[in-house]
Design a protein around this motif. Structure first.
Motif, PDB file in Angstrom:
ATOM      1  N   LYS A  72       0.823  -1.210   0.000  1.00 11.40           N
ATOM      2  CA  LYS A  72       0.000   0.000   0.000  1.00 11.40           C
ATOM      3  C   LYS A  72       0.861   1.266   0.000  1.00 11.40           C
ATOM      4  O   LYS A  72       1.973   1.282   0.533  1.00 11.40           O
ATOM      5  CB  LYS A  72      -0.920   0.031   1.233  1.00 11.40           C
ATOM      6  N   ASN A  73       0.307   2.317  -0.577  1.00 14.23           N
ATOM      7  CA  ASN A  73       0.975   3.616  -0.548  1.00 14.23           C
ATOM      8  C   ASN A  73       0.558   4.359   0.723  1.00 14.23           C
ATOM      9  O   ASN A  73      -0.642   4.535   0.976  1.00 14.23           O
ATOM     10  CB  ASN A  73       0.591   4.455  -1.772  1.00 14.23           C
ATOM     11  N   ILE A  74       1.543   4.796   1.490  1.00 18.54           N
ATOM     12  CA  ILE A  74       1.272   5.504   2.747  1.00 18.54           C
ATOM     13  C   ILE A  74       1.841   6.915   2.642  1.00 18.54           C
ATOM     14  O   ILE A  74       2.994   7.109   2.244  1.00 18.54           O
ATOM     15  CB  ILE A  74       1.911   4.773   3.949  1.00 18.54           C
ATOM     16  N   LEU A  75       1.016   7.896   2.984  1.00 20.76           N
ATOM     17  CA  LEU A  75       1.448   9.292   2.965  1.00 20.76           C
ATOM     18  C   LEU A  75       1.373   9.842   4.386  1.00 20.76           C
ATOM     19  O   LEU A  75       0.310   9.802   5.015  1.00 20.76           O
ATOM     20  CB  LEU A  75       0.551  10.115   2.035  1.00 20.76           C
ATOM     21  N   LEU A  76       2.492  10.330   4.877  1.00 19.36           N
ATOM     22  CA  LEU A  76       2.537  10.934   6.211  1.00 19.36           C
ATOM     23  C   LEU A  76       2.646  12.446   6.046  1.00 19.36           C
ATOM     24  O   LEU A  76       3.615  12.959   5.488  1.00 19.36           O
ATOM     25  CB  LEU A  76       3.741  10.393   6.983  1.00 19.36           C
ATOM     26  N   PHE A  77       1.617  13.154   6.517  1.00 21.61           N
ATOM     27  CA  PHE A  77       1.585  14.614   6.407  1.00 21.61           C
ATOM     28  C   PHE A  77       1.802  15.209   7.797  1.00 21.61           C
ATOM     29  O   PHE A  77       0.955  15.103   8.678  1.00 21.61           O
ATOM     30  CB  PHE A  77       0.239  15.052   5.825  1.00 21.61           C
ATOM     31  N   GLY A  78       2.968  15.830   7.992  1.00 20.34           N
ATOM     32  CA  GLY A  78       3.325  16.394   9.298  1.00 20.34           C
ATOM     33  C   GLY A  78       4.419  15.583   9.945  1.00 20.34           C
ATOM     34  O   GLY A  78       4.307  14.360  10.060  1.00 20.34           O
TER      35      GLY A  78
ATOM     36  N   ASN B  96       5.750  17.868   4.539  1.00 21.94           N
ATOM     37  CA  ASN B  96       5.681  18.795   5.667  1.00 21.94           C
ATOM     38  C   ASN B  96       5.715  20.216   5.106  1.00 21.94           C
ATOM     39  O   ASN B  96       6.293  20.453   4.044  1.00 21.94           O
ATOM     40  CB  ASN B  96       6.861  18.561   6.611  1.00 21.94           C
ATOM     41  N   ARG B  97       5.095  21.144   5.807  1.00 22.24           N
ATOM     42  CA  ARG B  97       5.126  22.537   5.334  1.00 22.24           C
ATOM     43  C   ARG B  97       6.576  23.011   5.173  1.00 22.24           C
ATOM     44  O   ARG B  97       6.902  23.713   4.225  1.00 22.24           O
ATOM     45  CB  ARG B  97       4.378  23.445   6.315  1.00 22.24           C
TER      46      ARG B  97
ATOM     47  N   TYR C 243       5.124  20.516  -0.246  1.00 19.64           N
ATOM     48  CA  TYR C 243       3.801  20.783   0.320  1.00 19.64           C
ATOM     49  C   TYR C 243       2.782  21.044  -0.796  1.00 19.64           C
ATOM     50  O   TYR C 243       1.624  20.643  -0.701  1.00 19.64           O
ATOM     51  CB  TYR C 243       3.887  21.983   1.275  1.00 19.64           C
ATOM     52  N   GLY C 244       3.222  21.656  -1.872  1.00 22.07           N
ATOM     53  CA  GLY C 244       2.340  21.945  -3.016  1.00 22.07           C
ATOM     54  C   GLY C 244       1.852  20.690  -3.728  1.00 22.07           C
ATOM     55  O   GLY C 244       0.891  20.737  -4.506  1.00 22.07           O
ATOM     56  N   ASP C 245       2.509  19.564  -3.486  1.00 21.16           N
ATOM     57  CA  ASP C 245       2.129  18.291  -4.126  1.00 21.16           C
ATOM     58  C   ASP C 245       1.129  17.486  -3.302  1.00 21.16           C
ATOM     59  O   ASP C 245       0.808  16.341  -3.650  1.00 21.16           O
ATOM     60  CB  ASP C 245       3.377  17.421  -4.358  1.00 21.16           C
ATOM     61  N   LEU C 246       0.660  18.058  -2.195  1.00 23.81           N
ATOM     62  CA  LEU C 246      -0.182  17.305  -1.255  1.00 23.81           C
ATOM     63  C   LEU C 246      -1.411  16.697  -1.934  1.00 23.81           C
ATOM     64  O   LEU C 246      -1.681  15.505  -1.808  1.00 23.81           O
ATOM     65  CB  LEU C 246      -0.618  18.222  -0.092  1.00 23.81           C
ATOM     66  N   GLN C 247      -2.143  17.508  -2.697  1.00 26.62           N
ATOM     67  CA  GLN C 247      -3.370  17.020  -3.336  1.00 26.62           C
ATOM     68  C   GLN C 247      -3.084  15.882  -4.313  1.00 26.62           C
ATOM     69  O   GLN C 247      -3.791  14.875  -4.350  1.00 26.62           O
ATOM     70  CB  GLN C 247      -4.070  18.178  -4.053  1.00 26.62           C
TER      71      GLN C 247
ATOM     72  N   PRO D  40      -8.178  22.772  10.519  1.00 23.88           N
ATOM     73  CA  PRO D  40      -8.029  21.594   9.654  1.00 23.88           C
ATOM     74  C   PRO D  40      -7.181  21.878   8.412  1.00 23.88           C
ATOM     75  O   PRO D  40      -7.344  22.921   7.766  1.00 23.88           O
ATOM     76  CB  PRO D  40      -9.469  21.253   9.270  1.00 23.88           C
ATOM     77  N   THR D  41      -6.280  20.963   8.120  1.00 27.40           N
ATOM     78  CA  THR D  41      -5.428  21.085   6.933  1.00 27.40           C
ATOM     79  C   THR D  41      -5.909  20.167   5.805  1.00 27.40           C
ATOM     80  O   THR D  41      -5.521  20.327   4.658  1.00 27.40           O
ATOM     81  CB  THR D  41      -3.973  20.716   7.283  1.00 27.40           C
ATOM     82  N   ILE D  42      -6.761  19.205   6.153  1.00 24.49           N
ATOM     83  CA  ILE D  42      -7.316  18.274   5.161  1.00 24.49           C
ATOM     84  C   ILE D  42      -8.835  18.401   5.189  1.00 24.49           C
ATOM     85  O   ILE D  42      -9.461  18.281   6.241  1.00 24.49           O
ATOM     86  CB  ILE D  42      -6.920  16.806   5.489  1.00 24.49           C
TER      87      ILE D  42
END
Length: 418
Positions: free
Chosen positions: A187-193, A218-219, A238-242, A260-262
């Motif tokens: 699975k693909n896992i994305l950790l934001f922060g 991360n920002r 950070y610009g690639d988040l979406q 909220p960031t999401i």
């Protein structure tokens, strides 16, 4: 030098709220970042608060300090957060003097944690004390108390198995993933922060999932790169988040944002997406649940996961309390000696002077006066008197300040200013 001790004016208070009565949304309103903590400390200084310790984690916000009334500390917290006094009163607790000391010991040793045995709070206590010291808002009492709590925490870790296995929210999140997602390694896992919880989650993911598809965002990209370098992971802007969310199967959000960031507008993926929100205040908007393919789990739900490890850890709670009592007894003895010693020593010196005067008088008056026996008897009486006074002062229900003042007045004691 000024004596800092538990006294009627001011008293030592703990005021706060935690996961026990306050939902994540309410805790979020009272959460504090470093700038807010600094502002509270500086404001407290102006208001004459004597010593302050400020703790804010994902599951609690608490102020420990000396004040005339607990409301002084409650108002400080409400003035510097989004929470109101009314909201605070609905879920809050206030502890005074020895109860406040007991509470800090429980918090610092993982006995009051959302997940039993989670010792990450102790680093928060160390950092909080450092900030107070930096701003001149520490004192010998707070320093000794924090060091005692740290000592108890170390002993519980070394002498019990209260922290057997992984016990943190970060591990609970990984455990949830392992139990609910099949074929996790693909699975693909994305950790934001990449704050402390984010870093710990990352480490646990690598350790327990054998997954090579973990991306960090991360920002501040440099922070993400520092962690990614350690574990050889992919970092995106950070610009690639979406764009990255579209590719991911599991999104772990561990940012420290106040809003909220999401939200739903960021999510444009058709495949199943599990979102774990490990942030307080919540960093994932509830509207993501309007999407059929999205599952959202918050850390409050994760912390309710129980297992064999947790049940085993519960067996060591009595031993942990025994250790706390030992360490706390040393602290209380230090506190008492700091508070009572000047008066007790001055009283003893005064009685010794009286003794010398009386013995001198009677040795001249009485022909067969036995100096040696008189010395022995009078010194034993002095010992008994000072012991009685000390025992009275140690009683928890005694108004020690009034008693100390009375003793000084009756015996006309002059205390050493040092």
């Amino acid at each position: 030098m000024k004596n800092y001790h538990i006294s009627k004016h001011p008293s030592f208070f703990a005021v706060g709220l935690s996961y026990k009565k306050a939902e994540a949304e309410v805790r979020g309103k009272f959460s504090l970042d470093v700038p807010k903590i600094d502002s509270i400390i500086l404001d407290a200084q102006k208001q004459g608060v004597e010593g302050l310790l400020t703790i804010s984690t994902c599951n609690r916000t608490e102020l420990f300090g000396f004040a005339q009334q607990p409301f002084q500390l409650i108002k400080l917290l409400c003035d510097h957060t989004q929470g109101s006094i009314e909201e605070f009163q609905e879920v809050a607790y206030v502890y005074k003097n020895h109860d406040a000391i007991n509470h800090l010991f429980k918090v610092g040793t993982g006995l009051d944690s959302q997940i039993l045995g989670d010792f990450e709070i102790i680093s928060q206590i160390k950092q909080s004390f450092s900030r107070s010291k930096k701003h001149g808002m520490s004192n010998p009492f707070l320093e000794r108390l924090c060091n005692s709590v740290i000592q108890a925490s170390k002993r519980i870790k070394n002498e019990t198995e209260l922290s057997t296995g992984a016990t943190s929210v970060a591990f609970a999140s990984v455990k949830y993933i392992l139990h609910n997602i099949s074929d996790i390694s693909s699975k693909n896992i994305l950790l934001f922060g990449t704050g402390k919880i984010g870093r710990n989650t990352c480490e646990n993911l690598i350790k327990h999932t054998n997954n090579k598809h973990i991306t960090l965002i991360n920002r501040t990209k440099e922070k993400a790169e520092a962690i990614a370098g350690k574990f050889q992971l992919l970092v995106k802007d950070y610009g690639d988040l979406q764009t990255e969310i579209r590719k991911t199967d599991i999104l772990v959000v561990a940012t420290g944002a106040q809003l909220p960031t999401i939200s739903k507008s960021l999510l444009h993926t058709k495949k199943p997406l599990l979102i774990l929100d490990l942030s307080v205040p919540k960093n994932v908007a509830d509207n993501v649940l309007e999407l059929d393919n999205v599952t959202l789990v918050h850390l409050d739900q994760l912390s309710q996961i129980t297992d064999e490890n947790l049940n085993k850890r519960k067996e060591y709670i009595p031993k942990a309390y025994d250790i706390i009592e030992e360490v706390k007894l040393d602290f209380i003895k230090w506190l008492e000696s700091r508070k009572f010693a000047p008066v007790i020593n001055a009283l003893k010196a005064k009685l010794m002077t009286m003794k010398e005067e009386e013995l001198d008088f009677h040795s001249k008056k009485l022909q067969d006066f036995n100096q040696e026996q008189a010395e022995l008897v009078s010194e034993r009486i002095i010992q008994k008197i000072t012991k009685q006074v000390a025992n009275h002062l140690r009683k928890s229900d005694a108004d020690t300040d009034d008693s100390l003042a009375l003793i000084q007045e009756v015996f006309q004691l002059e205390l050493n200013s040092k």
